[in-house]
Structures are given as structure tokens and as C-alpha cells.
Design a protein around this motif. Structure first.
Motif, mmCIF file in Angstrom:
data_model
loop_
_atom_site.group_PDB
_atom_site.id
_atom_site.type_symbol
_atom_site.label_atom_id
_atom_site.label_comp_id
_atom_site.label_asym_id
_atom_site.label_seq_id
_atom_site.Cartn_x
_atom_site.Cartn_y
_atom_site.Cartn_z
ATOM 1 N N CYS A 37 -5.225 39.308 -28.023
ATOM 2 C CA CYS A 37 -6.885 39.353 -28.789
ATOM 3 C C CYS A 37 -7.371 38.064 -29.227
ATOM 4 C CB CYS A 37 -7.413 40.173 -29.853
ATOM 5 S SG CYS A 37 -6.452 41.362 -29.417
ATOM 6 N N PRO A 38 -8.531 37.732 -28.918
ATOM 7 C CA PRO A 38 -9.312 36.205 -29.252
ATOM 8 C C PRO A 38 -9.097 36.099 -30.222
ATOM 9 C CG PRO A 38 -11.206 38.043 -28.689
ATOM 10 C CD PRO A 38 -9.561 39.346 -28.138
ATOM 11 N N ALA A 39 -9.174 35.219 -30.774
ATOM 12 C CA ALA A 39 -8.974 34.347 -32.084
ATOM 13 C C ALA A 39 -9.969 34.266 -33.054
ATOM 14 C CB ALA A 39 -7.679 33.194 -31.937
ATOM 15 N N ASP A 40 -10.441 33.490 -31.965
ATOM 16 C CA ASP A 40 -12.102 33.008 -32.920
ATOM 17 C C ASP A 40 -13.196 34.190 -33.157
ATOM 18 O OD1 ASP A 40 -12.357 33.022 -30.143
ATOM 19 O OD2 ASP A 40 -13.787 32.284 -29.457
ATOM 20 N N ALA A 41 -12.845 35.561 -32.396
ATOM 21 C CA ALA A 41 -13.363 36.709 -32.806
ATOM 22 C C ALA A 41 -13.283 37.240 -33.897
ATOM 23 C CB ALA A 41 -13.530 38.060 -31.734
ATOM 24 N N VAL A 42 -11.795 36.955 -34.369
ATOM 25 C CA VAL A 42 -11.625 37.155 -35.692
ATOM 26 C C VAL A 42 -12.054 36.463 -36.675
ATOM 27 C CG1 VAL A 42 -9.388 36.678 -35.920
ATOM 28 C CG2 VAL A 42 -9.719 38.809 -37.048
ATOM 29 N N LYS A 43 -11.683 35.403 -36.344
ATOM 30 C CA LYS A 43 -11.863 34.403 -37.466
ATOM 31 C C LYS A 43 -14.238 34.272 -37.459
ATOM 32 C CE LYS A 43 -8.972 30.550 -36.924
ATOM 33 N NZ LYS A 43 -8.839 28.789 -36.510
ATOM 34 N N GLY A 44 -14.698 34.381 -36.363
ATOM 35 C CA GLY A 44 -15.971 34.518 -36.660
ATOM 36 C C GLY A 44 -16.332 36.358 -37.373
ATOM 37 N N SER A 45 -15.834 37.104 -37.318
ATOM 38 C CA SER A 45 -15.957 38.175 -37.963
ATOM 39 C C SER A 45 -15.466 38.137 -39.005
ATOM 40 C CB SER A 45 -15.481 39.030 -37.217
ATOM 41 O OG SER A 45 -15.808 38.862 -35.422
ATOM 42 N N PHE A 46 -14.782 37.677 -39.867
ATOM 43 C CA PHE A 46 -14.125 38.151 -40.483
ATOM 44 C C PHE A 46 -14.158 36.839 -41.830
ATOM 45 C CE2 PHE A 46 -12.465 41.703 -38.040
ATOM 46 C CZ PHE A 46 -13.082 42.512 -38.426
ATOM 47 N N TYR A 47 -14.263 35.758 -41.622
ATOM 48 C CA TYR A 47 -13.280 34.637 -42.714
ATOM 49 C C TYR A 47 -14.858 33.496 -41.953
ATOM 50 C CZ TYR A 47 -9.411 37.118 -41.770
ATOM 51 O OH TYR A 47 -8.531 37.800 -41.999
ATOM 52 N N GLY A 48 -14.711 32.579 -42.999
ATOM 53 C CA GLY A 48 -15.953 31.349 -42.301
ATOM 54 C C GLY A 48 -16.580 31.530 -43.974
ATOM 55 N N GLU A 49 -16.462 32.308 -45.310
ATOM 56 C CA GLU A 49 -17.693 32.201 -45.926
ATOM 57 C C GLU A 49 -17.383 31.196 -46.859
ATOM 58 O OE1 GLU A 49 -17.188 36.869 -45.440
ATOM 59 O OE2 GLU A 49 -16.152 35.648 -45.102
ATOM 60 N N ASP A 50 -18.335 30.044 -47.297
ATOM 61 C CA ASP A 50 -17.967 29.703 -48.140
ATOM 62 C C ASP A 50 -18.112 30.175 -49.748
ATOM 63 O OD1 ASP A 50 -20.589 29.338 -48.964
ATOM 64 O OD2 ASP A 50 -21.048 27.601 -48.482
ATOM 65 N N ALA A 51 -17.492 29.314 -50.909
ATOM 66 C CA ALA A 51 -16.938 30.168 -52.169
ATOM 67 C C ALA A 51 -18.507 30.532 -52.665
ATOM 68 C CB ALA A 51 -16.535 28.508 -52.997
ATOM 69 N N ALA A 52 -19.398 29.768 -52.135
ATOM 70 C CA ALA A 52 -21.271 30.059 -52.569
ATOM 71 C C ALA A 52 -21.267 31.799 -52.502
ATOM 72 C CB ALA A 52 -21.729 28.764 -52.013
#
Length: 168
Positions: A37-52
Motif C-alpha cells: 500500500c502507498p506509504a505516502d497515502a497514509v502519511k498524507g491522510s492521517f499524519y503531518g499536523e504540527d502541534a498548533a
């Protein structure tokens, strides 16, 4: 000292969540890639928000991020936001490796349920990956059952996406 569960409120709290989410993103992406499965799809869909961004999402009406803390160290987190007026969506559940298997996840889920009920929700839904066996068992112990999808899975992740619901 025992593990305490409390709401995340400060910038430092959400920075700890951001750090753990980055760790989870790497683990999740590696698991997805191993399954084709595409690793960048999971990162882009569920992760990446900063603390703010995490703080603006989970520090408002109808939402909350809980932290499991022992001796000042954040061991894990679990949050919820409103899915609709009566149902919360559980999100961002993660425990540090050292905290797993000691009841910390169950404590977090118990306190999360109490917080959802206090916020006026009568149930919850969540989206997880089929390879997250320990998390799925945790959710099942807390009343979640497998359910029909409540949204479309991100592109390429459909075969590994699992939806669950609970009523309280």
C-alpha cells in the motif's frame, strides 16, 4: 508513581503529541509499504499536523486529546472529535513501546469514553488498519465492533482499512 490521564492543554503537551505522531507515521508507513500500500497515502491522510494544528483540533468544544503521563513523561495519547451531534470519532491513539502491555492503553480508552460521554456523545466510531492487531483488540475490549465504512478510505488504503463503532 502511577500513570495519570489528563487532558492535553499546553503547547508542550501538543508538541509531545506531534513527536509521537511523527513516530507513528513512520511505523504506519513502513507497515503499509510492506503490504504493498502507498506509504505516502497514509502519511498524507492521517499524519503531518504540527502541534498548533493538533491543539486547534483537539482543544475545543466537543473534542479532547488525553495524555497518559508518568513521572512527567508522556507515555501515550488518545483523542476524539465530533463525527456528528451524537457520535465522536476516536483519533490519534498511540502508546510508546515502553508503555505497552501494562494497561496504559486500557486506562486511556476508559478515560476517553468518560470524556466522550461527558461531552454528550452516545457512541463513537474509529478508523484503523487491519495490521494494528493490538489496537483492534484494545478497541474490542472497550466495546467497539467492526462496522461498515463511514467514509471512503484514502486512495490505495482500502484493502487495509477497518472501521469500528461503539455505543454507550
Amino acid at each position: 508513581m502511577t500513570v495519570q490521564v489528563r487532558a492535553a492543554r499546553s503547547p508542550a503537551d501538543f508538541s509531545a503529541v506531534e513527536r509521537m505522531q511523527a513516530e507513528m507515521a513512520e511505523w504506519d508507513a513502513a507497515k503499509c509499504a510492506a503490504l504493498g500500500c502507498p506509504a505516502d497515502a497514509v502519511k498524507g491522510s492521517f499524519y503531518g499536523e504540527d502541534a498548533a494544528k493538533l491543539r486547534s483540533t483537539f482543544d475545543g468544544h466537543g473534542a479532547m486529546m488525553l495524555l497518559a503521563v508518568k513521572d512527567g513523561q508522556v507515555l501515550g495519547h488518545a483523542g476524539f472529535t465530533g463525527f456528528d451531534a451524537k457520535v465522536a470519532e476516536v483519533q490519534k491513539v498511540w502508546l510508546e513501546k515502553a508503555a505497552r502491555g501494562a494497561g496504559t492503553g486500557s486506562l486511556l480508552m476508559s478515560e476517553l469514553k468518560k470524556a466522550m460521554v461527558a461531552a454528550g456523545y452516545h457512541g463513537a466510531c474509529l478508523e484503523t488498519a487491519s495490521f494494528m492487531h493490538d489496537a483492534i483488540r484494545l478497541y474490542e475490549r472497550h466495546g467497539f465492533v467492526r462496522a461498515l465504512p463511514f467514509r471512503n478510505a484514502p486512495t490505495g488504503l482500502g484493502p487495509i482499512t477497518l472501521f469500528m463503532r461503539a455505543r454507550f
